[in-house]
Design a protein around this motif. Structure first.
Motif, PDB file in Angstrom:
ATOM      1  N   GLU A  24      -7.778  -8.321  -7.082  1.00 44.44           N
ATOM      2  CA  GLU A  24      -7.121  -7.566  -6.014  1.00 44.44           C
ATOM      3  C   GLU A  24      -5.603  -7.728  -6.066  1.00 44.44           C
ATOM      4  OE1 GLU A  24      -9.036  -9.015  -2.515  1.00 44.44           O
ATOM      5  OE2 GLU A  24     -10.986  -8.176  -3.086  1.00 44.44           O
ATOM      6  N   HIS A  25      -5.153  -8.767  -6.767  1.00 43.96           N
ATOM      7  CA  HIS A  25      -3.720  -8.987  -6.984  1.00 43.96           C
ATOM      8  C   HIS A  25      -3.287  -8.456  -8.349  1.00 43.96           C
ATOM      9  CE1 HIS A  25      -2.826 -11.866  -3.563  1.00 43.96           C
ATOM     10  NE2 HIS A  25      -4.148 -11.855  -3.551  1.00 43.96           N
ATOM     11  N   PHE A  71      -0.205 -17.592  -5.999  1.00 41.58           N
ATOM     12  CA  PHE A  71      -0.652 -16.200  -5.924  1.00 41.58           C
ATOM     13  C   PHE A  71      -0.590 -15.635  -4.504  1.00 41.58           C
ATOM     14  CE2 PHE A  71      -2.860 -17.986  -9.673  1.00 41.58           C
ATOM     15  CZ  PHE A  71      -2.277 -17.178 -10.642  1.00 41.58           C
ATOM     16  N   PHE A  73      -2.190 -16.172  -1.590  1.00 47.44           N
ATOM     17  CA  PHE A  73      -3.433 -15.692  -1.001  1.00 47.44           C
ATOM     18  C   PHE A  73      -3.279 -15.543   0.510  1.00 47.44           C
ATOM     19  CE2 PHE A  73      -6.747 -17.235  -4.344  1.00 47.44           C
ATOM     20  CZ  PHE A  73      -6.181 -16.369  -5.267  1.00 47.44           C
ATOM     21  N   GLU A  77      -8.435 -14.358   2.284  1.00 46.30           N
ATOM     22  CA  GLU A  77      -8.762 -14.737   0.908  1.00 46.30           C
ATOM     23  C   GLU A  77      -9.049 -16.238   0.822  1.00 46.30           C
ATOM     24  OE1 GLU A  77      -6.227 -11.298  -1.486  1.00 46.30           O
ATOM     25  OE2 GLU A  77      -5.219 -13.138  -0.845  1.00 46.30           O
TER      26      GLU A  77
END
Length: 227
Positions: A24-25, A71, A73, A77
């Motif tokens: 999703e990233h 990342f 989140f 997440e």
């Protein structure tokens, strides 16, 4: 559903959910060692665990913190990852009691229930980091073949340490930490039995360090619990 179809979905629920979140990233598991201090050997086992049953490597607590930070989140997440850890622990237990396909299906259903429950009780949480058969399979290395029992002990112990931080009851916190301590100790014993040629392998050092650091963390956890 066929074994191939289940494998395509991903056997290790933790690795699968982590991969989905990274996707999703716009990223994948292969980016973990590029952008964090997670060793490529750990990434290799995470990727491999998607393809074969009864393999449950997970990130340790420090690695989890790195991934969440690097990342970036989101809260939901982090919740998904926490749910995946709990579901993976259940999946690991079921794999020893029923056939692999049924164990995975059951764990998938439990994952959805756990995630919903955690979302509903989000105000009670302080974040995931603070919860401080003979066939050579694709991606299998010499370490996997000859030290599989040690790697399995590390996986089990790492999950147990996570669960110690997740548990509400003091008794379970201590019990899980003791399981982690014993698992990491067993892994070190098994790794130390390796032949010299294996000990010269970089992967051996990675997992020996992982087990030793895990043992230290488990002992520290027990000390903090007064056990």
């Amino acid at each position: 559903m066929t074994i191939e179809a289940l494998s395509h979905r991903g056997w290790n629920l933790f690795a699968r959910v982590l991969q989905e979140i990274l996707a999703e990233h716009g990223l994948g598991l292969g980016h973990l060692d590029d952008r964090t201090h997670i060793h490529p050997e750990k990434v290799r086992r995470l990727q491999r665990s998607l393809k074969i049953p009864k393999s449950f490597p997970v990130l340790n607590i420090d690695e989890m913190e790195q991934v969440i930070s690097v990342f970036q989140f989101k809260r939901n997440e982090k919740t998904r990852l926490r749910a995946a850890l709990l579901a993976t622990s259940i999946e690991e237990t079921l794999m020893d009691r029923i056939n692999s396909e049924d164990a995975l299906r059951a764990a998938e259903q439990i994952l959805a229930i756990i995630e919903q429950a955690l979302e509903e009780h989000m105000h009670d949480l302080v974040g995931i980091g603070a919860i401080k058969g003979g066939i050579i399979m694709s991606g299998e290395s010499e370490i996997d073949r000859k030290l599989g029992s040690a790697l399995a002990a590390i996986d089990h112990a790492t999950l147990a340490l996570h669960l110690s931080h997740n548990a509400d009851a003091q008794v379970e916190r201590v019990e899980r930490a003791q399981q982690a301590r014993d698992g990491f100790t067993l892994a070190i014993v098994e790794l130390d039995k390796a032949v010299p040629s294996l000990k010269a392998n970089d992967a051996w050092h990675v997992w020996h360090d992982e087990a030793q650091n895990g043992l230290t963390a488990a002992q520290s956890r027990l000390a903090s619990l007064g056990a």
